[in-house]
Design a protein around this motif. Structure first.
Motif, PDB file in Angstrom:
ATOM      1  N   SER A 147       4.545   1.611 -16.160  1.00 16.61           N
ATOM      2  CA  SER A 147       5.248   2.511 -15.259  1.00 16.61           C
ATOM      3  C   SER A 147       5.034   2.087 -13.806  1.00 16.61           C
ATOM      4  O   SER A 147       5.975   2.022 -13.019  1.00 16.61           O
ATOM      5  N   PHE A 148       3.779   1.783 -13.464  1.00 17.06           N
ATOM      6  CA  PHE A 148       3.479   1.359 -12.095  1.00 17.06           C
ATOM      7  C   PHE A 148       4.144   0.019 -11.777  1.00 17.06           C
ATOM      8  O   PHE A 148       4.777  -0.136 -10.737  1.00 17.06           O
ATOM      9  N   ARG A 149       3.994  -0.932 -12.675  1.00 16.80           N
ATOM     10  CA  ARG A 149       4.548  -2.270 -12.413  1.00 16.80           C
ATOM     11  C   ARG A 149       6.070  -2.215 -12.301  1.00 16.80           C
ATOM     12  O   ARG A 149       6.677  -2.871 -11.460  1.00 16.80           O
TER      13      ARG A 149
ATOM     14  N   ASN B 133       4.258  10.734  -5.976  1.00 19.07           N
ATOM     15  CA  ASN B 133       5.548  11.267  -6.421  1.00 19.07           C
ATOM     16  C   ASN B 133       6.002  10.856  -7.824  1.00 19.07           C
ATOM     17  O   ASN B 133       6.916  11.468  -8.366  1.00 19.07           O
ATOM     18  N   HIS B 134       5.409   9.833  -8.386  1.00 18.78           N
ATOM     19  CA  HIS B 134       5.897   9.328  -9.669  1.00 18.78           C
ATOM     20  C   HIS B 134       4.811   9.215 -10.738  1.00 18.78           C
ATOM     21  O   HIS B 134       5.102   8.791 -11.852  1.00 18.78           O
ATOM     22  N   PHE B 135       3.597   9.547 -10.420  1.00 20.96           N
ATOM     23  CA  PHE B 135       2.476   9.477 -11.359  1.00 20.96           C
ATOM     24  C   PHE B 135       2.590  10.660 -12.307  1.00 20.96           C
ATOM     25  O   PHE B 135       2.401  11.804 -11.919  1.00 20.96           O
ATOM     26  N   SER B 136       2.932  10.388 -13.557  1.00 22.55           N
ATOM     27  CA  SER B 136       3.256  11.468 -14.501  1.00 22.55           C
ATOM     28  C   SER B 136       2.114  11.819 -15.450  1.00 22.55           C
ATOM     29  O   SER B 136       2.336  12.415 -16.487  1.00 22.55           O
TER      30      SER B 136
ATOM     31  N   PHE C 116       0.825  -1.208   0.000  1.00 19.39           N
ATOM     32  CA  PHE C 116       0.000   0.000   0.000  1.00 19.39           C
ATOM     33  C   PHE C 116       0.860   1.258   0.000  1.00 19.39           C
ATOM     34  O   PHE C 116       0.647   2.174  -0.797  1.00 19.39           O
ATOM     35  N   ARG C 117       1.837   1.321   0.881  1.00 21.87           N
ATOM     36  CA  ARG C 117       2.697   2.512   0.976  1.00 21.87           C
ATOM     37  C   ARG C 117       3.496   2.730  -0.314  1.00 21.87           C
ATOM     38  O   ARG C 117       3.718   3.855  -0.732  1.00 21.87           O
ATOM     39  N   ARG C 118       3.909   1.657  -0.938  1.00 24.38           N
ATOM     40  CA  ARG C 118       4.657   1.761  -2.196  1.00 24.38           C
ATOM     41  C   ARG C 118       3.760   2.326  -3.308  1.00 24.38           C
ATOM     42  O   ARG C 118       4.176   3.204  -4.067  1.00 24.38           O
TER      43      ARG C 118
END
Length: 190
Positions: A168-170, A56-59, A47-49
């Protein structure tokens, strides 16, 4: 031998024809869903990841509607992208689309999806959206679609966006720091 070769050729022709017919309609909704087993990591770490990725990384911004619930292990955010149908003379028309990223951690791993694509037909009214499947259906009925293939173009662009966000997420989840992986570096049990 001729009968076997003829049968294989006929089967190939039939399967090719079915694929071509399937592509002529608006087809299924554009989405990407995956279920990942990761029992050894733990629900809270997963969950935290996922929360860190969305924050912070969702572009795919501007992002809206970010929601998270640690107890349920869920993270949700709405992202923004672009698709570009063209006019019959080849000029690109940029359309903004929104999509939902939904993550759910469980004790056995996690699942996530990229879907619920919606088109914003009028940039002056961003709150008014049309489901992508309806928009693609509308494109398919336009007079110049035989020349522009906008229904296929927009479907392919939305599928590429869904796949890109999912990859990107994976990728981010697969590069989890060693300190967060519970079993890495621990001696085997006797």
């Amino acid at each position: 031998m001729k009968k076997v070769l003829f049968s294989l050729l006929l089967a190939g022709l039939v399967s090719t024809t079915q694929v071509a017919v399937a592509q002529s309609g608006s087809g299924p909704a554009v989405s990407y869903t995956e279920n990942v087993l990761a029992e050894e990591i733990g629900k809270e770490i997963l969950f935290r990841r996922a929360l860190d990725w969305t924050e912070n990384h969702f572009s795919y911004g501007p992002k809206t509607g970010a929601k998270s619930d640690l107890a349920a292990g869920t993270v949700r955010v709405t992202g923004t992208g672009k698709v570009t149908p063209v006019t019959t003379n080849g000029k690109e028309l940029v359309q903004t689309i929104r999509f939902d990223f939904v993550f759910r951690a469980t004790d056995k791993g996690y699942d996530y999806s990229v879907g619920s694509f919606r088109v914003i037909p009028d940039p002056n009214q961003p709150e008014n959206t049309v489901m992508l499947s309806d928009y693609i259906g509308q494109l398919a009925t336009e007079k110049g679609n035989g020349k522009t293939f906008n229904d296929r173009r927009v479907t392919a662009q939305a599928n590429a966006l869904a796949s890109e966000a999912a990859m990107s997420f994976r990728s981010y989840m697969n590069t989890m720091p060693a300190a967060e992986e519970n079993t890495l570096g621990q001696p085997a049990a006797n």
